[in-house]
Write an enzyme that holds these catalytic residues in place. Structure first.
Site, short mmCIF file in Angstrom:
data_model
loop_
_atom_site.label_atom_id
_atom_site.label_comp_id
_atom_site.label_asym_id
_atom_site.label_seq_id
_atom_site.Cartn_x
_atom_site.Cartn_y
_atom_site.Cartn_z
N GLU A 67 0.86 -1.27 0.14
CA GLU A 67 -0.07 -0.14 -0.09
C GLU A 67 0.80 1.24 -0.03
O GLU A 67 2.05 1.38 0.80
CB GLU A 67 -0.77 0.16 1.14
CG GLU A 67 -2.00 -0.67 1.49
CD GLU A 67 -2.98 -0.61 2.72
OE1 GLU A 67 -2.78 0.64 3.29
OE2 GLU A 67 -3.60 -1.52 2.90
N GLU A 78 -13.35 5.55 -0.81
CA GLU A 78 -14.37 4.47 -0.19
C GLU A 78 -15.30 5.43 1.00
O GLU A 78 -14.60 5.81 1.87
CB GLU A 78 -13.47 3.45 0.68
CG GLU A 78 -12.98 2.40 -0.59
CD GLU A 78 -11.93 1.58 -0.20
OE1 GLU A 78 -12.50 0.90 0.77
OE2 GLU A 78 -10.85 1.79 -0.29
N LYS A 110 -15.25 4.57 5.00
CA LYS A 110 -14.23 4.31 5.99
C LYS A 110 -14.28 5.22 7.09
O LYS A 110 -14.59 6.40 6.74
CB LYS A 110 -12.91 4.47 5.15
CG LYS A 110 -12.83 3.40 3.98
CD LYS A 110 -11.35 3.46 3.67
CE LYS A 110 -10.46 2.57 4.74
NZ LYS A 110 -9.14 2.31 4.25
N GLU A 152 -9.11 9.75 4.92
CA GLU A 152 -9.42 7.94 4.77
C GLU A 152 -10.40 7.79 3.63
O GLU A 152 -10.29 6.79 3.05
CB GLU A 152 -10.17 7.61 6.05
CG GLU A 152 -8.90 7.47 6.95
CD GLU A 152 -7.83 6.26 6.78
OE1 GLU A 152 -8.33 5.08 6.38
OE2 GLU A 152 -6.65 6.45 7.05
#
Ligand SMILES: *[C@@H]1O[C@H](CO)[C@@H](O)[C@H](O)[C@H]1NC(C)=O
Ligand SMILES: *[C@@H]1O[C@H](CO)[C@@H](O)[C@H](O)[C@H]1NC(C)=O
Ligand SMILES: *[C@@H]1O[C@H](CO)[C@@H](O)[C@H](O)[C@H]1NC(C)=O
Ligand SMILES: *[C@@H]1O[C@H](CO)[C@@H](O)[C@H](O)[C@H]1NC(C)=O
Ligand SMILES: *[C@@H]1O[C@H](CO)[C@@H](O)[C@H](O)[C@H]1NC(C)=O
Ligand SMILES: *[C@@H]1O[C@H](CO)[C@@H](O)[C@H](O)[C@H]1NC(C)=O
Length: 472
Positions: A272, A326, A329, A335
């Site tokens: 990541e 997303e 999250k 985030e």
């Protein structure tokens, strides 16, 4: 710089054969790979079939998942995409305590899909050392049971096991050569993990976010250094190696930490990394322009450069975080804003993700206002070619000789007494020559590589007052 002008045919004939093979096979050897994390903590994402089509349309053939979702693995079957799947942290204790659970999990979630779905590795847990549920003690026993299950299903030579660790596993990371793991993790977890990885020729998975380091130390870390832009770099006081990006410094801190435990042979994959395109007011550095710069420059670095200063021969293999923004999250605004794409598949910013895309971007510069790539200098859409100081003097010299000789680069300016003679360093002269070659070749694919001795940058190189032309 006398070598800049040599024209001896004898020398050339000696040089051409190795250089030819260097240029031809560089892609197999020194260029890394780009994959993308397909996270799904959202309620508005397209169905997996559409996501697979999106990957293919972007030329991405490596994906990492956070589970073994049936619909996703089925959609990825026969797609030509290699897949890293994951056993979630919640299942670690079962996999550790019950060999038959591990066996059934491999049967139902791996064997069942392989080889139609090209599963290449299983990430066992994620950032386990940082899991508040204290799952660290289950990690290696779980991996051991899963390995037995893979052996039983005859998958152990095709599928690697590893576990993504966060940089917070390090006690020291600066300077990189002093890298070390947290002492309390070493005996119970790190050593047994590295031992397993070494014995099975697997690799350590590392989640590395220069954004976090920059955000916390913005007064001390230059943004250019964090974003892979041209900068003067930082010299490691321990070994004299020069770093031009924070990410490479972070990775070498991990290499140093492994080396300190006697594991010099274990490779790294960056499972990541990313930069948020939006954040809360206190999240310094979050924003679209910086995210585009980070990810765009990282992709260029990975696809055109070699390895890190400590491991120049090991290409960087990186999974970007993440495919989509997303919306479910938890945590700060950042985030929910790491995606390269919005859920409707529109690009958050436009960056090339492949070598073909890179050379396309060179001839058809991306629309600046759309891409929002920040520039510290005027210009742009232009790219330049510079020397990779980490390639070593010998490689740089060979490539410089080639560029100025057979290669036909215009090297007059780096002759003594001319405008770009100073700074009189191999790196500066090689950069000048490589850039001339690259521009003369119309910035074509592979014309800024020289076997890993050069890479493309989106900012004008800065060596003294020398100007680097973009056209010849
Ligand atoms: C990569 O290339 C170098 C020379 O540049 C060579 O010494 C090395 O063996 C190659 N590695 C692999 C894995 O092919
Ligand atoms: C593993 O496979 C089983 C059977 O298909 C399924 O019920 C389960 O949800 C899968 N586990 C994960 C973590 O996806
Ligand atoms: C910790 O474990 C509990 C119970 O299994 C679970 O509900 C919770 O989501 C876990 N927390 C994390 C961060 O994994
Ligand atoms: C994890 O370990 C810490 C320290 O040993 C302890 O305080 C905490 O309660 C543990 N958490 C869980 C969920 O077991
Ligand atoms: C085991 O897998 C290998 C490929 O990894 C294959 O060549 C071999 O035939 C398999 N053996 C059995 C018994 O299925
Ligand atoms: C660049 O993008 C802007 C904003 O999206 C648009 O208005 C402009 O027409 C574009 N220019 C070109 C040359 O595509």
């Amino acid at each position: 710089m006398s070598m800049a002008t040599f024209t001896l045919p004898f020398f050339l004939s000696l040089l051409l054969l190795p250089l030819f093979s260097l240029l031809t096979f560089a892609a197999d050897n020194t260029t890394g790979t780009i994959g993308i994390n397909y996270g799904r903590i959202a309620n508005n994402l397209p169905p997996p079939e559409k996501v697979v089509a999106l990957f293919k349309s972007q030329g991405i053939n490596k994906v990492k998942l956070y589970d073994t979702d049936a619909a996703v693995l089925t959609a990825l079957a026969n797609s030509g995409i290699n897949v890293v799947v994951a056993l979630p942290n919640e299942l670690l204790s079962s996999a550790a305590n019950d060999p038959s659970f591990a066996d059934q999990w491999v049967q139902a979630n791996i064997s069942h899909y392989y080889p139609q779905t090209q599963i290449e590795a299983i990430a066992v847990g994620n950032e386990v050392f940082a899991d508040p549920n204290n799952t660290t003690k289950f990690l290696v026993p779980a991996i051991t049971n899963l390995q037995s299950a893979l052996v039983k299903h005859n998958l152990s030579s095709s599928i690697k096991l590893s576990s993504p660790i966060a940089l917070s596993a390090l006690q020291n990371s600066y300077p990189p050569s002093s890298g070390s793991f947290k002492p309390d993790l070493i005996e119970p977890a790190v050593k047994p993990l590295l031992d397993f990885l070494s014995k099975t020729s697997s690799y350590l998975m590392i989640n590395a976010y220069p954004f976090f380091a920059y955000e916390a130390n913005a007064d001390q870390i230059s943004l250019d250094y964090a974003l892979f832009r041209t900068n003067s770099g930082n010299v490691d006081s321990g070994n004299g190696l020069r770093y031009n990006s924070l990410m490479e410094a972070q990775l070498d801190a991990v290499f140093a930490a492994m080396s300190a435990l006697g594991y010099d042979d274990v490779k790294l994959v960056v499972t990541e990394t990313g930069w948020p395109s939006n954040g809360d007011e206190n999240e310094i550095g979050a924003g679209k322009a910086n995210a585009a710069a980070y990810n765009g420059n990282l992709v260029k670095r990975v696809l055109t450069g070699g390895g890190t200063p400590l491991k120049p021969q090991d290409p960087l293999n990186v999974y970007l975080f993440a495919l989509f923004n997303e919306n479910q999250k938890p945590g700060p605004t950042s985030e929910r804003n790491y995606g390269l794409f919005y859920p409707d598949e529109g690009k958050v910013y436009d960056i090339p993700l492949t070598l073909a895309g890179l050379s396309g971007a060179q001839t058809n510069p991306v629309n600046e206002s759309k891409a929002q790539v920040p520039t510290t200098a005027p210009s742009s859409g232009n790219t330049w070619c510079v020397a990779n100081a980490n390639a070593g003097d010998e490689k740089l010299q060979t490539a410089l000789d080639y560029a100025c000789g057979e290669g036909g680069a215009d090297c007059r300016s780096i002759q003594e007494g001319s405008t770009c003679f100073n700074p009189n360093t191999l790196e500066a002269h090689a950069s000048y020559a490589f850039n001339s070659y690259y521009q003369k070749k119309a910035r074509g694919t592979g014309t800024c590589d020289f076997g890993g001795a050069a890479y493309v940058v989106a900012q004008p190189p800065r060596y003294g007052t020398c100007e680097y032309p973009t056209g010849y």
